[in-house]
Design a protein around this motif. Structure first.
Motif, PDB file in Angstrom:
ATOM      1  N   TRP A 132       4.018  -6.551   5.206  1.00 24.88           N
ATOM      2  CA  TRP A 132       3.326  -5.332   4.775  1.00 24.88           C
ATOM      3  C   TRP A 132       4.396  -4.356   4.310  1.00 24.88           C
ATOM      4  CZ3 TRP A 132      -1.099  -2.632   7.996  1.00 24.88           C
ATOM      5  CH2 TRP A 132      -1.739  -1.695   7.173  1.00 24.88           C
ATOM      6  N   SER A 167       0.852  -1.192   0.000  1.00 25.82           N
ATOM      7  CA  SER A 167       0.000   0.000   0.000  1.00 25.82           C
ATOM      8  C   SER A 167       0.883   1.235   0.000  1.00 25.82           C
ATOM      9  CB  SER A 167      -0.933   0.007   1.221  1.00 25.82           C
ATOM     10  OG  SER A 167      -0.199   0.005   2.427  1.00 25.82           O
ATOM     11  N   ASN A 168       0.309   2.369  -0.384  1.00 24.26           N
ATOM     12  CA  ASN A 168       1.108   3.592  -0.437  1.00 24.26           C
ATOM     13  C   ASN A 168       1.706   3.923   0.924  1.00 24.26           C
ATOM     14  OD1 ASN A 168       2.072   6.227  -1.486  1.00 24.26           O
ATOM     15  ND2 ASN A 168       0.517   7.022  -0.099  1.00 24.26           N
ATOM     16  N   HIS A 183      -2.927  -2.271  -2.957  1.00 24.89           N
ATOM     17  CA  HIS A 183      -4.052  -1.393  -2.636  1.00 24.89           C
ATOM     18  C   HIS A 183      -3.948  -0.017  -3.278  1.00 24.89           C
ATOM     19  CE1 HIS A 183      -6.046  -3.842   0.508  1.00 24.89           C
ATOM     20  NE2 HIS A 183      -4.847  -4.391   0.569  1.00 24.89           N
ATOM     21  N   ASP A 184      -4.986   0.354  -3.964  1.00 27.13           N
ATOM     22  CA  ASP A 184      -5.378   1.712  -4.325  1.00 27.13           C
ATOM     23  C   ASP A 184      -4.629   2.356  -5.486  1.00 27.13           C
ATOM     24  OD1 ASP A 184      -7.552   3.275  -3.867  1.00 27.13           O
ATOM     25  OD2 ASP A 184      -6.822   4.166  -2.022  1.00 27.13           O
ATOM     26  N   GLY A 199       5.341  -0.677   2.291  1.00 23.68           N
ATOM     27  CA  GLY A 199       4.813   0.612   1.873  1.00 23.68           C
ATOM     28  C   GLY A 199       5.719   1.762   2.271  1.00 23.68           C
TER      29      GLY A 199
END
Length: 473
Positions: free
Chosen positions: A39, A8-9, A130-131, A41
């Motif tokens: 995780w 994710s960012n 994500h996103d 990012g």
């Protein structure tokens, strides 16, 4: 057993007080705890991009975060992600400021991040991206011969072809998205908009929800993101801090309309103020008996569009209070500051009306949080925009068009006068839905669907066997 790698960012590192403890972090942590994994990012720091990854491990979960240099942060994050993709995906082409060098910077950063992640990925890992910051990320991994299952979830809306195709690199972005194995969207409208965009560019074949375009096979599905309703109810019911107890005392003889949104042009805040003004104009029997409280903490305060909204709201609040206020009664409270999330849940519980009317929103978890925070025996009423993804699930809310100030005003009037039996019935229907489709169901369903997809590495091995022994196929 394969691990899960989440990309994710921003990254939510344990014990990082600046990190969000909101719905996404809860959902991702639930998935990571069940499978173990990583995780990955951005750590939020701007500095030496060649600095070693910051790593933390707790139990079966690791966190790895990177630093962006100033130019990459400006091009990838500020200019392309937030000045091109964000407004376009929220149907605001008038606010898009496309610059070719920023598009190139967006691609450059996605490429760099793929390089940073590559040494950390194991052959049987499942990857969940994500996103909108990371639309090309799977494409970059595929270039590096990563054939793992890669899923993607878009948290914001996906625009129709008339909007999306106005972006100069639209065709390239679409082809890059097709390198994901599973593409998840908040609503069926978003999923269909994406497929319409693809079919406008190339031949798209579809069997059920499995598609082929540009020679790539991928699956699309809808996964409306949820919340933790039981946890929110627990926060809402806790003892009141002194300031909130004072607020409750002040509101004893008033009905409270409450709203909390990030200060963003997608949230429809100026239109919301106009609707409240229409309520006071057309339904004067509410004068002196209600209060509208709008909390809107500053977001991206250095961007002109956000400065303009803040000015509009300050002007409108002054006008409304000046025209309709009385000695001892202020009809509108506008607070441009941040409040602790747990405190907001308690405020939700003592609100008679929740006003959630974005002009366009992927989901809008505030609507679901408002419902979860209510007292089931005496619940408030939710007034909800038809353009929020949540409106597809929370059909027992009073659904409105946020562009129609008179319709929103009439809905507020109805909400303020709604009988207890109807309030209980509507609330019970919505609570059942958000309890069934909570944040844990969201992540479990996505991961289950991703797991059922054959990894491309296995596909390529099978194709090699068929080529070598065609008679056995």
């Amino acid at each position: 057993m394969s691990r899960l790698v989440v990309v994710s960012n921003r990254i939510s590192v344990p014990d990082d007080k600046k990190a969000s403890a909101g719905g996404l972090a809860v959902g991702i942590m639930g998935a990571l705890k069940s499978k173990g994994g990583l995780w990955f990012g951005w750590n939020g720091k701007i500095g030496d991009e060649n600095a070693p990854l910051e790593k933390v491990t707790q139990g079966n979960i690791s966190w790895a975060s990177f630093t962006l240099n100033e130019q990459d942060h400006e091009h990838y994050y500020n200019q392309f992600s937030n000045a091109v993709l964000w407004p376009a995906f929220h149907y605001r082409l008038d606010l898009v400021t496309f610059q070719r060098e920023c598009w190139e910077g967006y691609l450059r950063v996605n490429s760099k991040l793929a390089d940073k992640l590559l040494p950390l990925v194991k052959e049987d890992d499942d990857i969940w991206v994500h996103d909108y910051h990371l639309l090309p990320f799977a494409s970059e991994l595929r270039k590096r011969n990563v054939n793992n299952r890669i899923g993607f979830f878009l948290h914001i809306p996906f625009p129709t072809p008339e909007i999306f195709n106005a972006l100069p690199p639209h065709a390239e972005l679409l082809e890059q998205l097709c390198d994901y194995d599973l593409l998840g969207f908040q609503t069926e409208n978003d999923r269909l908009a994406f497929l319409d965009c693809v079919s406008a560019q190339t031949r798209l074949t579809t069997r059920s929800k499995t598609h082929t375009a540009w020679g790539k096979t991928f699956r699309t599905e809808v996964y409306p993101i949820g919340i933790e309703p039981e946890e929110i109810a627990k926060q809402a019911q806790g003892p009141l801090p002194p300031k909130l107890a004072q607020l409750k005392a002040e509101l004893k003889n008033l009905k409270n309309i409450f709203s909390v949104e990030r200060l963003d042009y997608s949230k429809g805040l100026p239109e919301r103020f106009q609707a409240y003004e229409a309520l006071l104009e057309k339904f004067p029997h509410h004068h002196g008996k209600i209060r509208y409280t709008q909390i809107a903490p500053t977001s991206r305060g250095d961007v002109q569009a956000y400065q303009d909204i803040r000015h509009q709201l300050e002007t409108a609040a002054g006008r409304i209070n000046g025209q309709y206020g009385q000695l001892g009664w202020t009809p509108l409270y506008y607070l441009n500051q941040h409040f602790d999330r747990k405190l907001l849940m308690k405020v939700f519980r003592y609100s008679d009306v929740g006003l959630v009317t974005p002009l366009r929103d992927g989901m809008n978890l505030v609507a679901k949080e408002f419902v979860a925070a209510q007292d089931p025996e005496n619940p408030g009423v939710l007034v909800l925009s038809q353009f929020a993804g949540a409106a597809n699930e929370l059909t027992s809310a009073l659904i409105v068009n946020p562009y129609d100030r008179d319709e929103v005003a009439a809905a507020l009037d109805r909400a303020l006068k709604m009988p207890l039996a109807e309030r209980i019935s509507r609330h019970a229907e919505m609570l059942e839905i958000i309890t069934r489709n909570d944040i844990h169901h969201w992540q479990a369903q996505f991961m289950s669907d991703l797991k059922r997809i054959t990894p491309r590495s296995e596909e390529s091995q099978m194709e090699s066997k068929v080529a070598a022994f065609p008679k056995l196929a």
